[in-house]
Write a protein that holds these residues in place. Structure first.
Motif, mmCIF file in Angstrom:
data_model
loop_
_atom_site.group_PDB
_atom_site.id
_atom_site.type_symbol
_atom_site.label_atom_id
_atom_site.label_comp_id
_atom_site.label_asym_id
_atom_site.label_seq_id
_atom_site.Cartn_x
_atom_site.Cartn_y
_atom_site.Cartn_z
ATOM 1 N N TYR A 191 105.266 47.038 65.358
ATOM 2 C CA TYR A 191 105.660 47.970 64.296
ATOM 3 C C TYR A 191 105.967 47.248 62.988
ATOM 4 O O TYR A 191 105.514 47.653 61.926
ATOM 5 C CB TYR A 191 106.876 48.786 64.736
ATOM 6 N N LYS A 192 106.758 46.179 63.065
ATOM 7 C CA LYS A 192 107.172 45.461 61.850
ATOM 8 C C LYS A 192 105.962 44.915 61.087
ATOM 9 O O LYS A 192 105.905 45.007 59.858
ATOM 10 C CB LYS A 192 108.121 44.323 62.208
ATOM 11 N N ASN A 193 104.989 44.371 61.807
ATOM 12 C CA ASN A 193 103.804 43.824 61.145
ATOM 13 C C ASN A 193 102.984 44.927 60.476
ATOM 14 O O ASN A 193 102.496 44.752 59.351
ATOM 15 C CB ASN A 193 102.936 43.058 62.144
ATOM 16 N N VAL A 194 102.835 46.067 61.147
ATOM 17 C CA VAL A 194 102.097 47.183 60.555
ATOM 18 C C VAL A 194 102.838 47.707 59.339
ATOM 19 O O VAL A 194 102.233 47.992 58.304
ATOM 20 C CB VAL A 194 101.853 48.297 61.594
ATOM 21 N N HIS A 195 104.150 47.815 59.429
ATOM 22 C CA HIS A 195 104.957 48.289 58.299
ATOM 23 C C HIS A 195 104.765 47.379 57.088
ATOM 24 O O HIS A 195 104.566 47.844 55.962
ATOM 25 C CB HIS A 195 106.435 48.341 58.702
ATOM 26 N N THR A 196 104.793 46.077 57.322
ATOM 27 C CA THR A 196 104.590 45.104 56.238
ATOM 28 C C THR A 196 103.195 45.234 55.644
ATOM 29 O O THR A 196 103.030 45.255 54.421
ATOM 30 C CB THR A 196 104.810 43.669 56.761
ATOM 31 N N ASP A 197 102.184 45.357 56.499
ATOM 32 C CA ASP A 197 100.807 45.503 56.017
ATOM 33 C C ASP A 197 100.646 46.770 55.183
ATOM 34 O O ASP A 197 100.048 46.751 54.105
ATOM 35 C CB ASP A 197 99.822 45.541 57.189
ATOM 36 N N VAL A 198 101.195 47.881 55.669
ATOM 37 C CA VAL A 198 101.092 49.153 54.952
ATOM 38 C C VAL A 198 101.816 49.063 53.606
ATOM 39 O O VAL A 198 101.304 49.538 52.580
ATOM 40 C CB VAL A 198 101.629 50.318 55.813
ATOM 41 N N ALA A 199 102.974 48.434 53.571
ATOM 42 C CA ALA A 199 103.711 48.278 52.311
ATOM 43 C C ALA A 199 102.886 47.499 51.295
ATOM 44 O O ALA A 199 102.836 47.859 50.116
ATOM 45 C CB ALA A 199 105.054 47.592 52.564
ATOM 46 N N HIS A 200 102.206 46.456 51.752
ATOM 47 C CA HIS A 200 101.351 45.672 50.850
ATOM 48 C C HIS A 200 100.176 46.517 50.344
ATOM 49 O O HIS A 200 99.825 46.450 49.169
ATOM 50 C CB HIS A 200 100.825 44.416 51.536
ATOM 51 N N LEU A 201 99.573 47.294 51.229
ATOM 52 C CA LEU A 201 98.447 48.135 50.827
ATOM 53 C C LEU A 201 98.878 49.209 49.831
ATOM 54 O O LEU A 201 98.130 49.536 48.901
ATOM 55 C CB LEU A 201 97.799 48.767 52.056
ATOM 56 N N ILE A 202 100.093 49.723 49.974
ATOM 57 C CA ILE A 202 100.635 50.677 48.996
ATOM 58 C C ILE A 202 100.839 49.982 47.661
ATOM 59 O O ILE A 202 100.463 50.510 46.610
ATOM 60 C CB ILE A 202 101.942 51.313 49.512
ATOM 61 N N ASP A 203 101.425 48.784 47.689
ATOM 62 C CA ASP A 203 101.652 48.020 46.450
ATOM 63 C C ASP A 203 100.342 47.730 45.720
ATOM 64 O O ASP A 203 100.302 47.714 44.487
ATOM 65 C CB ASP A 203 102.366 46.701 46.744
ATOM 66 N N LEU A 204 99.277 47.514 46.468
ATOM 67 C CA LEU A 204 97.972 47.218 45.879
ATOM 68 C C LEU A 204 97.230 48.477 45.426
ATOM 69 O O LEU A 204 96.184 48.393 44.802
ATOM 70 C CB LEU A 204 97.101 46.457 46.886
#
Length: 50
Positions: free
Chosen positions: A9-22
């Motif tokens: 979960y934590k890794n997916v959350h981090t990935d999704v946050a980065h994709l939102i930022d981009l």
């Protein structure tokens, strides 16, 4: 999403946050995710480690 992908979960959350930022994913006021594109093509170049 993490469960469906078989990922932590934590890794997916981090990935999704980065994709939102981009700007590659958008999150609405209800917390729902969407991609503002019909298709994404990502080129990732990998070099040999030094």
């Amino acid at each position: 999403m993490a469960r469906n992908l078989g990922r932590d979960y934590k890794n997916v959350h981090t990935d999704v946050a980065h994709l939102i930022d981009l700007g590659l994913l958008e999150k609405n006021e209800r917390g729902e995710l969407s991609a503002p594109y019909d298709e994404m093509v990502i080129h990732a170049f990998v070099r040999d480690a030094a």
